[in-house]
Design a protein around this motif. Structure first.
Motif, PDB file in Angstrom:
ATOM      1  N   PRO A  27       0.796  -1.090   0.131  1.00 40.67           N
ATOM      2  CA  PRO A  27       0.066  -0.098  -0.001  1.00 40.67           C
ATOM      3  C   PRO A  27       0.922   1.222   0.014  1.00 40.67           C
ATOM      4  O   PRO A  27       2.014   1.166   0.605  1.00 40.67           O
ATOM      5  N   THR A  28       0.281   2.270  -0.648  1.00 39.78           N
ATOM      6  CA  THR A  28       1.034   3.531  -0.604  1.00 39.78           C
ATOM      7  C   THR A  28       0.732   4.269   0.732  1.00 39.78           C
ATOM      8  O   THR A  28      -0.459   4.202   1.222  1.00 39.78           O
ATOM      9  N   ILE A  29       1.531   4.857   1.426  1.00 38.56           N
ATOM     10  CA  ILE A  29       1.475   5.361   2.949  1.00 38.56           C
ATOM     11  C   ILE A  29       1.691   6.928   2.428  1.00 38.56           C
ATOM     12  O   ILE A  29       2.684   7.197   1.992  1.00 38.56           O
TER      13      ILE A  29
ATOM     14  N   TYR B 211       2.100  10.476   4.624  1.00 34.44           N
ATOM     15  CA  TYR B 211       2.102  11.002   5.972  1.00 34.44           C
ATOM     16  C   TYR B 211       1.588  12.400   5.937  1.00 34.44           C
ATOM     17  O   TYR B 211       1.425  13.191   5.451  1.00 34.44           O
TER      18      TYR B 211
ATOM     19  N   LYS C  47       7.636   6.254  10.350  1.00 22.76           N
ATOM     20  CA  LYS C  47       8.218   4.989   9.684  1.00 22.76           C
ATOM     21  C   LYS C  47       8.756   4.106  10.698  1.00 22.76           C
ATOM     22  O   LYS C  47       8.474   2.693  10.322  1.00 22.76           O
TER      23      LYS C  47
ATOM     24  N   LEU D 113       5.886   2.562  12.270  1.00 18.76           N
ATOM     25  CA  LEU D 113       5.292   1.141  11.126  1.00 18.76           C
ATOM     26  C   LEU D 113       6.109   0.031  11.181  1.00 18.76           C
ATOM     27  O   LEU D 113       5.608  -1.137  11.257  1.00 18.76           O
TER      28      LEU D 113
ATOM     29  N   ASN E  92       4.846  -3.627  12.239  1.00 12.47           N
ATOM     30  CA  ASN E  92       4.768  -4.581  11.237  1.00 12.47           C
ATOM     31  C   ASN E  92       5.685  -5.816  11.825  1.00 12.47           C
ATOM     32  O   ASN E  92       5.334  -6.964  11.548  1.00 12.47           O
TER      33      ASN E  92
ATOM     34  N   ASP F 157      -3.452   6.020  12.668  1.00  8.50           N
ATOM     35  CA  ASP F 157      -4.513   6.470  11.982  1.00  8.50           C
ATOM     36  C   ASP F 157      -4.481   7.972  11.862  1.00  8.50           C
ATOM     37  O   ASP F 157      -4.857   8.739  10.995  1.00  8.50           O
TER      38      ASP F 157
ATOM     39  N   VAL G  70      -0.943   8.682   9.358  1.00  7.94           N
ATOM     40  CA  VAL G  70      -1.059   8.350   7.949  1.00  7.94           C
ATOM     41  C   VAL G  70      -2.224   8.256   7.457  1.00  7.94           C
ATOM     42  O   VAL G  70      -3.070   7.748   8.047  1.00  7.94           O
TER      43      VAL G  70
ATOM     44  N   ARG H 107      -3.447   5.428   4.516  1.00  7.67           N
ATOM     45  CA  ARG H 107      -3.002   4.296   3.453  1.00  7.67           C
ATOM     46  C   ARG H 107      -3.861   4.010   2.334  1.00  7.67           C
ATOM     47  O   ARG H 107      -5.243   4.212   2.532  1.00  7.67           O
ATOM     48  N   TYR H 108      -3.388   4.196   1.099  1.00  9.84           N
ATOM     49  CA  TYR H 108      -4.031   3.824   0.110  1.00  9.84           C
ATOM     50  C   TYR H 108      -3.726   2.493  -0.742  1.00  9.84           C
ATOM     51  O   TYR H 108      -2.430   2.009  -0.440  1.00  9.84           O
TER      52      TYR H 108
END
Length: 163
Positions: A2-4, A6, A72, A75, A79, A113, A116, A118-119
């Protein structure tokens, strides 16, 4: 992937910074991600470094700010913890995530949330939808003999044997 994006001006409170700090501290002290066949466990340098990097980059001021680099790092730690990282160990080698860790992970998600957006690309969205449809519909498919010993055996026509 996904594209993130900021957010430029996230609405971050000092409590949000504390949520991330508590999470990083817990992960750095209580979570393990290396497991040996003899039952021993340890924390990898990568996990330790990620938790330390998050802790070191937090802004505890009155008007906290999360830079894209700090976000980042959060994230990356999140993860890593979602994967093979556990803080609960039961009988006979059971590995799990404690309720505390799961609550902290939800707190981290709530803060992320704010930080970021998320796309998913059209291809990723299509793949995610197909995966969700398959997971939903797979519960209705009959199990094939041999998959599970608790399944009713089939007769030679492919139907469940009658009693």
């Amino acid at each position: 992937m996904p594209t993130i994006l900021y957010r430029n001006d996230p609405d971050i409170a000092p409590q949000d910074v504390m949520k991330i700090a508590v999470y990083a501290e817990h992960v750095g002290r209580q979570c393990y991600d290396v497991f040996e066949t003899d039952g021993s466990r340890s924390r990898s340098e990568s996990l330790s470094r990620r938790a330390r990097d998050v802790s070191d980059s937090l802004d505890f001021g009155d008007d906290p700010y999360f830079s894209p680099e700090t976000t980042k790092k959060v994230l990356d730690l999140r993860n890593t913890v979602w994967g093979m990282c556990f803080d609960y160990f039961g009988e006979r080698g059971h590995l799990g995530k404690s309720t505390d860790l799961l609550r902290m992970a939800q707190d981290v998600e709530d803060v992320l949330d704010k930080l970021v957006i998320r796309y998913l690309s059209p291809e990723e969205l299509e793949e995610a939808e197909a995966e969700a449809d398959w997971a939903h519909e797979s519960q209705f498919y009959p199990k094939i003999e041999g998959d599970n010993p608790n399944i009713i055996p089939r007769d030679d026509k492919g139907f469940g044997a009658s009693a």
